[in-house]
Write a protein that holds these residues in place. Structure first.
Motif, short mmCIF file in Angstrom:
data_model
loop_
_atom_site.label_atom_id
_atom_site.label_comp_id
_atom_site.label_asym_id
_atom_site.label_seq_id
_atom_site.Cartn_x
_atom_site.Cartn_y
_atom_site.Cartn_z
N LEU A 84 0.83 -1.21 0.00
CA LEU A 84 0.00 0.00 0.00
C LEU A 84 0.86 1.26 0.00
O LEU A 84 0.57 2.22 -0.70
CB LEU A 84 -0.93 0.02 1.22
N TYR A 85 1.93 1.25 0.80
CA TYR A 85 2.79 2.43 0.86
C TYR A 85 4.09 2.26 0.09
O TYR A 85 4.67 3.23 -0.40
CB TYR A 85 3.07 2.84 2.31
N GLN A 86 4.58 1.03 -0.06
CA GLN A 86 5.84 0.82 -0.78
C GLN A 86 5.72 1.11 -2.27
O GLN A 86 6.73 1.33 -2.94
CB GLN A 86 6.33 -0.60 -0.54
N SER A 87 4.49 1.09 -2.79
CA SER A 87 4.29 1.40 -4.21
C SER A 87 4.25 2.90 -4.48
O SER A 87 4.18 3.32 -5.64
CB SER A 87 2.99 0.75 -4.70
N VAL A 88 4.32 3.71 -3.43
CA VAL A 88 4.36 5.17 -3.60
C VAL A 88 5.78 5.58 -3.96
O VAL A 88 6.73 5.34 -3.20
CB VAL A 88 3.90 5.88 -2.33
N LEU A 89 5.94 6.22 -5.10
CA LEU A 89 7.24 6.68 -5.56
C LEU A 89 7.33 8.20 -5.42
O LEU A 89 6.37 8.91 -5.67
CB LEU A 89 7.46 6.29 -7.03
N VAL A 90 8.50 8.67 -5.04
CA VAL A 90 8.76 10.10 -4.88
C VAL A 90 9.91 10.48 -5.80
O VAL A 90 11.01 9.93 -5.70
CB VAL A 90 9.10 10.44 -3.41
N TYR A 91 9.64 11.41 -6.71
CA TYR A 91 10.65 11.84 -7.68
C TYR A 91 11.38 13.11 -7.22
O TYR A 91 12.47 13.40 -7.70
CB TYR A 91 10.01 12.12 -9.04
N LYS A 92 10.75 13.82 -6.30
CA LYS A 92 11.32 15.09 -5.83
C LYS A 92 10.69 15.39 -4.47
O LYS A 92 9.51 15.11 -4.26
CB LYS A 92 11.01 16.21 -6.83
N HIS A 93 11.48 15.94 -3.56
CA HIS A 93 10.91 16.27 -2.24
C HIS A 93 11.77 17.30 -1.53
O HIS A 93 12.93 17.53 -1.90
CB HIS A 93 10.75 15.00 -1.38
N VAL A 94 11.19 17.91 -0.52
CA VAL A 94 11.89 18.86 0.35
C VAL A 94 12.40 18.08 1.56
O VAL A 94 11.61 17.43 2.27
CB VAL A 94 10.96 20.00 0.80
N ARG A 95 13.69 18.14 1.79
CA ARG A 95 14.26 17.42 2.93
C ARG A 95 13.99 18.18 4.22
O ARG A 95 14.09 19.40 4.28
CB ARG A 95 15.76 17.21 2.75
N MET A 96 13.66 17.43 5.28
CA MET A 96 13.43 18.00 6.61
C MET A 96 14.52 17.55 7.56
O MET A 96 14.91 16.37 7.55
CB MET A 96 12.06 17.56 7.14
N ASP A 97 14.99 18.46 8.39
CA ASP A 97 16.01 18.14 9.38
C ASP A 97 15.32 17.76 10.68
O ASP A 97 15.25 18.56 11.62
CB ASP A 97 16.95 19.33 9.58
N ALA A 98 14.81 16.56 10.73
CA ALA A 98 14.02 16.14 11.90
C ALA A 98 14.85 16.09 13.17
O ALA A 98 14.33 16.29 14.27
CB ALA A 98 13.41 14.77 11.63
N ARG A 99 16.15 15.86 13.06
CA ARG A 99 16.99 15.80 14.26
C ARG A 99 17.11 17.15 14.94
O ARG A 99 17.43 17.21 16.13
CB ARG A 99 18.38 15.28 13.88
N ALA A 100 16.87 18.21 14.19
CA ALA A 100 17.00 19.56 14.77
C ALA A 100 15.68 20.08 15.33
O ALA A 100 15.63 21.21 15.81
CB ALA A 100 17.51 20.53 13.70
N ALA A 101 14.62 19.28 15.28
CA ALA A 101 13.31 19.71 15.74
C ALA A 101 12.91 18.89 16.95
O ALA A 101 12.53 17.73 16.83
CB ALA A 101 12.27 19.58 14.64
N GLU A 102 13.01 19.48 18.13
CA GLU A 102 12.64 18.79 19.36
C GLU A 102 11.13 18.51 19.35
O GLU A 102 10.33 19.40 19.10
CB GLU A 102 13.01 19.64 20.57
N GLY A 103 10.77 17.28 19.61
CA GLY A 103 9.36 16.93 19.71
C GLY A 103 8.71 16.55 18.40
O GLY A 103 7.53 16.22 18.37
N ALA A 104 9.47 16.59 17.29
CA ALA A 104 8.89 16.22 16.00
C ALA A 104 8.77 14.71 15.90
O ALA A 104 9.65 13.96 16.34
CB ALA A 104 9.73 16.76 14.85
N ALA A 105 7.67 14.24 15.30
CA ALA A 105 7.47 12.82 15.06
C ALA A 105 7.55 12.55 13.57
O ALA A 105 6.89 13.24 12.78
CB ALA A 105 6.11 12.37 15.60
N ILE A 106 8.36 11.58 13.18
CA ILE A 106 8.47 11.21 11.77
C ILE A 106 7.44 10.12 11.50
O ILE A 106 7.53 9.02 12.05
CB ILE A 106 9.89 10.71 11.43
N LEU A 107 6.49 10.41 10.65
CA LEU A 107 5.40 9.48 10.38
C LEU A 107 5.67 8.59 9.18
O LEU A 107 5.09 7.52 9.06
CB LEU A 107 4.10 10.25 10.17
N ALA A 108 6.54 9.05 8.26
CA ALA A 108 6.88 8.24 7.08
C ALA A 108 8.28 8.59 6.63
O ALA A 108 8.70 9.75 6.72
CB ALA A 108 5.87 8.47 5.95
N ARG A 109 9.01 7.57 6.15
CA ARG A 109 10.37 7.76 5.65
C ARG A 109 10.51 7.11 4.28
O ARG A 109 9.82 6.13 3.96
CB ARG A 109 11.41 7.16 6.59
#
Length: 313
Positions: free
Chosen positions: A231-256
């Motif tokens: 369901l999710y592995q078939s989703v392809l991403v050709y371009k995206h904005v990178r997020m610096d999750a390590r620099a955001a205290e309290g941020a939750a990463i919901l998808a990688r």
């Protein structure tokens, strides 16, 4: 909502009086002392809010009975739309509707043009946000917007910190430096994480896209889509904005992505929440809008953000 009541004094002497407002049989407020001259009339306006959907019963009544109890009360009803109010904000409206950046989001959240659907959408532009009462909306989706200026950013900050849900969806108009500056001015309340850069596969990397390899299976909006993984592995991403999750205290990463980069993140801010999808809502950056996951994920995320649970039949 405003309710205005008019009092009439038919007697030949002045009459002091107060009037009370009741909502669903509970006293909401009382007017100040009103002085009615002989044969005179006076109006008083109550202002109130209704926070739940459905039909509400209202009543205005005299605080002190007069010579005729039969006209000491006036009743009214108010029906609150049961649809979840959602704003979809886009930079401009395209002449060809399906080329709008927000086209697939709008289709997902408003699949039925007639009544009976649980979500009620409103398409807006950034200029509209300057005059809209943002607290009207349970969720505000900002789709491929240039970074809002200081005044609009402060309005969005107040909306989020007051309990609103702000969802950013990326695209060609999203410039990481401008967004980071906006977020810094808002003291970190408008993004789940600082943005790094815009990334697409480079020649020699041996790939032309990334796939989603991780979903947070504990998150209420995502747990129903963890199986089967296709369901999710078939989703392809050709371009995206990178997020610096390590620099955001309290941020939750919901998808990688399959190389570990965050593609969906969220963070609490005040009483509200900010969420960002690092790729677009259209087919230029990803095939997500064309995958079976897209529509139910968008709807489910909206329900979870506002605390509404779907009924399964």
């Amino acid at each position: 909502i405003q309710a205005t009541v008019e009092l009439f004094n038919p007697s030949t002497v002045a009459q002091p009086q107060r009037v009370e407002l009741y909502l669903d049989n509970a006293k909401e407020s009382t007017s100040p002392e009103l002085t009615l001259t002989p044969g005179g009339r006076v109006k008083h306006t109550f202002e109130f809010e209704l926070t739940t959907a459905g039909i509400h019963r209202g009543e205005v009544r005299l605080a002190r009975p007069d010579g005729s109890a039969l006209d000491d009360h006036r009743f009214f009803t108010v029906t609150v739309d049961q649809g979840i109010p959602v704003a979809i904000v886009k930079a401009r409206r395209h002449e060809i509707r399906y080329l709008d950046d927000s086209f697939y989001v709008e289709q997902a959240l408003a699949p039925a043009r007639s009544g009976g659907w649980a979500i009620r959408t409103m398409a807006l532009t950034p200029d509209d946000l300057m005059t809209e009462r943002l607290s009207t909306y349970a969720v505000v989706y900002c789709v491929n917007l240039p970074a809002p200026g200081p005044e609009l950013a402060q309005r969005l900050r107040a909306y989020v910190e007051g309990g609103g849900n702000l969802v950013w969806i990326c695209g060609d108009n999203v410039e990481p430096d401008a967004y980071n500056q906006m977020n810094q001015q808002a003291e970190g309340s408008l993004l789940p994480a600082p943005l790094l850069d815009v990334r697409s596969p480079q020649p020699g990397e041996g790939r032309d896209s990334w796939s989603i390899a991780f979903l947070d299976k504990e998150h209420r909006a995502l747990r129903d889509f963890a199986e089967p993984p296709s369901l999710y592995q078939s989703v392809l991403v050709y371009k995206h904005v990178r997020m610096d999750a390590r620099a955001a205290e309290g941020a939750a990463i919901l998808a990688r992505l399959d190389d570990g980069e965050a593609i969906l993140a969220e963070r609490s801010a005040g009483k509200g929440r900010v969420t960002m999808l690092g790729t677009s809502a259209h087919v230029g950056w990803t095939n997500l809008p064309l995958r079976p996951l897209s529509l139910p994920l968008c709807v489910r995320l909206t329900f979870v953000l506002v605390g509404a649970e779907q009924v399964h039949h």
